[in-house]
Design a protein around this motif. Structure first.
Motif, PDB file in Angstrom:
ATOM      1  N   LEU A  12      -5.854  22.230  28.672  1.00  0.00           N
ATOM      2  CA  LEU A  12      -6.454  21.565  29.823  1.00  0.00           C
ATOM      3  C   LEU A  12      -5.665  20.314  30.174  1.00  0.00           C
ATOM      4  CD1 LEU A  12      -9.068  21.725  31.571  1.00  0.00           C
ATOM      5  CD2 LEU A  12     -10.153  20.241  29.893  1.00  0.00           C
ATOM      6  N   SER A  13      -5.335  20.170  31.452  1.00  0.00           N
ATOM      7  CA  SER A  13      -4.588  18.981  31.858  1.00  0.00           C
ATOM      8  C   SER A  13      -5.540  17.843  32.177  1.00  0.00           C
ATOM      9  CB  SER A  13      -3.735  19.291  33.083  1.00  0.00           C
ATOM     10  OG  SER A  13      -4.565  19.415  34.214  1.00  0.00           O
ATOM     11  N   SER A  14      -5.011  16.643  32.144  1.00  0.00           N
ATOM     12  CA  SER A  14      -5.775  15.447  32.483  1.00  0.00           C
ATOM     13  C   SER A  14      -6.337  15.545  33.904  1.00  0.00           C
ATOM     14  CB  SER A  14      -4.852  14.228  32.347  1.00  0.00           C
ATOM     15  OG  SER A  14      -5.483  13.068  32.821  1.00  0.00           O
ATOM     16  N   GLU A  15      -5.517  16.040  34.837  1.00  0.00           N
ATOM     17  CA  GLU A  15      -5.956  16.156  36.242  1.00  0.00           C
ATOM     18  C   GLU A  15      -7.100  17.155  36.388  1.00  0.00           C
ATOM     19  OE1 GLU A  15      -2.778  16.265  35.266  1.00  0.00           O
ATOM     20  OE2 GLU A  15      -2.282  14.255  36.008  1.00  0.00           O
ATOM     21  N   LEU A  17      -9.232  17.942  34.110  1.00  0.00           N
ATOM     22  CA  LEU A  17     -10.421  17.371  33.484  1.00  0.00           C
ATOM     23  C   LEU A  17     -11.068  16.334  34.401  1.00  0.00           C
ATOM     24  CD1 LEU A  17     -12.178  17.404  30.929  1.00  0.00           C
ATOM     25  CD2 LEU A  17     -10.665  15.649  29.953  1.00  0.00           C
TER      26      LEU A  17
END
Lengths: 162, 162
Positions: A12-15, A17
């Protein structure tokens, strides 16, 4: 080696999330809107808190929690808002928190997500476990708000709409 | 370039997400256990489903959903269990699903998480958005189960204990 690569790969990427979190916050906003003003501040079941009290907790966590993660300066959790029994005041604070989160989030370098923190000087975890807690805690309490709405004969927004 | 790196960096590993999911499932298990058997299958608020019905939905999603993701073979969502009004039967199915998830999860190569799927032949998303939905949906309904318990005068397990 292939196994090692898979085991350390990320899901999962920060963006993604951030978008996920804000999608949930948008549904919570619509849940607040669905309450009649009086019942938002007064209705409860089984001795639990009112939905307004739960929302004040969410407001105390979201913006201030991210502020603490970014600034690395700790402050105690404050779950109180001078709302004057006004839903409009709560919604205004909600929208301000939405903006604050959008500004603060990109200031967390992704390599910090595994960093250990003691949030609000009390809660041990990593940055990612703390952020997942923010989201889970909001889903949990909003689910309770859905029951409050149903018990008032009001249909909540669809859970899958964000 | 630094910005690009940050924008594509990842926040959460597959292993951390599995542990997160199973931690939530463990709390849901304890929530099921906290219900008196009769009320588990009969109590509701505001015309909503019983907690047993919500749990059957969760059982219909968790194991079969991951099975579909891994096998890439679609089947309709089945939210029915022949439980015979037995909590023990539900808990046994819950534990079997726990094992099934642990076996299936590592069979999802992390590079597949962004892959588009049509889960149960109906729900469009990516693998990661579908898995987050499994977790969020469980938290949502368990939060509702907490209200049911409180309305019965029963204190649920602490939300932060997994």
């Amino acid at each position: 080696m292939e196994t090692t690569t898979k085991r350390t790969a990320m899901a999962l990427s920060s963006e993604t999330l951030l978008a996920h979190y804000q999608g949930h916050r948008n549904l919570t906003r619509r849940t607040i809107e669905a309450f009649p003003e009086k019942e938002f501040f007064s209705h409860n079941i089984g001795g639990m808190r009112t939905f307004a009290e739960m929302v004040m907790e969410l407001l105390g966590i979201a913006g201030p929690g991210l502020q603490e993660i970014v600034s690395e300066k700790s402050a105690p959790l404050d779950e109180h808002v001078d709302h004057g029994n006004s839903k409009a005041k709560i919604l205004k604070l909600w929208d301000e928190a939405t903006e604050q989160i959008n500004v603060l989030w990109p200031q967390i370098p992704t390599e910090r997500f595994q960093e250990k923190i003691l949030l609000f000087g009390m809660y041990e975890g990593t940055i990612i476990s703390s952020i997942l807690y923010f989201i889970d805690n909001e889903i949990h309490h909003r689910g309770q708000g859905f029951v409050y709405l149903r018990s008032l004969g009001i249909e909540p927004a669809a859970f899958y709409e964000r």
